[in-house]
Design a protein around this motif. Structure first.
Motif, mmCIF file in Angstrom:
data_model
loop_
_atom_site.group_PDB
_atom_site.id
_atom_site.type_symbol
_atom_site.label_atom_id
_atom_site.label_comp_id
_atom_site.label_asym_id
_atom_site.label_seq_id
_atom_site.Cartn_x
_atom_site.Cartn_y
_atom_site.Cartn_z
ATOM 1 N N ILE A 61 -5.638 9.165 4.934
ATOM 2 C CA ILE A 61 -5.603 8.449 6.205
ATOM 3 C C ILE A 61 -4.422 7.494 6.304
ATOM 4 O O ILE A 61 -4.059 7.065 7.395
ATOM 5 N N ILE A 62 -3.834 7.134 5.180
ATOM 6 C CA ILE A 62 -2.642 6.290 5.203
ATOM 7 C C ILE A 62 -1.624 6.866 4.241
ATOM 8 O O ILE A 62 -1.941 7.176 3.098
ATOM 9 N N SER B 246 -4.011 5.864 1.325
ATOM 10 C CA SER B 246 -5.433 5.624 1.427
ATOM 11 C C SER B 246 -6.139 6.929 1.743
ATOM 12 O O SER B 246 -5.651 7.733 2.549
ATOM 13 N N GLU C 235 2.196 5.553 3.528
ATOM 14 C CA GLU C 235 3.168 4.547 3.951
ATOM 15 C C GLU C 235 4.572 4.909 3.497
ATOM 16 O O GLU C 235 5.096 4.323 2.552
ATOM 17 N N ILE D 225 0.835 -1.196 0.000
ATOM 18 C CA ILE D 225 0.000 0.000 0.000
ATOM 19 C C ILE D 225 0.876 1.255 0.000
ATOM 20 O O ILE D 225 1.967 1.279 0.587
#
Lengths: 113, 114
Positions: A55-56, A48, A58, A45
């Motif tokens: 929200i994400i 997001s 990485e 990932i």
């Protein structure tokens, strides 16, 4: 009537260029993702978004900038492309609370020369 | 960190035979989901089967079934009556009940021979 559509499907470009990949879903989902599949087929990932909010993130280089103009769209802009950015990029979407039901796009194969 | 391990980079099965693909995972979560995805040469990610960790019964979808061993953190995929169209990369993946991302294994390439 494709559920999650990405454009383009293939993208060939030179090092140093800036490029964008677009993703749209017509499923009424509120959460969208970008995944990267490297040359060894490993999927990971990247980002997001939920209701247009990130929200994400990485640990992706800041040359990658996602943008979500609305819940149905999540675009990925890449600046100063490098050889190592060559990969297949997948968009995916789902509804909050139904993360086990993820729908993937067909992927964008990016080749940096 | 949660990890998913697929120890078989490649597997081969004869048409009509049965093959089992292995997957182990590591997590301290109690509420999670496990998945098997198929990726044919077309590149499309196709969900094959999904298992909720709280369910003891193994999930089945036609010729596809799983052997979920929660204590051992093992989640293998059994493909019965293998068909040529089953040839693909198979990815095991994990997600928590509330998280919004999948953690994938490294994949197993399945060949189906005549």
């Amino acid at each position: 009537d494709t559920a999650v559509s990405q454009t383009p499907k293939y993208l060939v470009t030179q090092m140093g260029n800036d490029k964008s990949i677009k993703c749209e879903q017509n499923l009424g989902h509120d959460t969208m993702y970008w995944y990267k599949q490297d040359s060894k087929k490993f999927l990971k990932i990247m980002f997001s978004y939920n209701n247009k909010e990130l929200i994400i993130n990485e640990t992706v280089p800041n040359r990658f900038s996602p943008k979500s103009p609305d819940k149905a769209h999540l675009n990925l802009h890449i600046n100063s492309l490098e050889l190592g950015d060559s990969a297949v990029y997948f968009c995916a979407s789902t509804l909050s609370g139904q993360h086990e039901k993820l729908f993937f796009g067909s992927g964008t194969q990016l080749s940096v020369l | 960190a949660q990890t998913v391990t697929q120890s078989q980079p490649e597997m081969s099965v004869q048409e009509a035979e049965t093959v089992t693909l292995s997957c182990t995972y590591d997590t301290s979560e109690s509420d999670y989901y496990l998945f098997w995805y198929k990726q044919p040469p077309s590149r499309q990610m196709i969900l094959v089967i999904r298992q909720e960790a709280y369910k003891q019964q193994n999930a089945t979808e036609n010729r596809f079934s799983v052997n979920f061993q929660k204590a051992a953190k093992s989640f293998s995929l059994k493909i019965s009556d293998s068909q040529l169209g089953d040839a693909a990369m198979y990815f095991c993946a994990w997600s928590t009940g509330t998280a919004s991302k999948l953690t994938f294994g490294t994949g197993t390439r399945l060949q189906v021979t005549l």
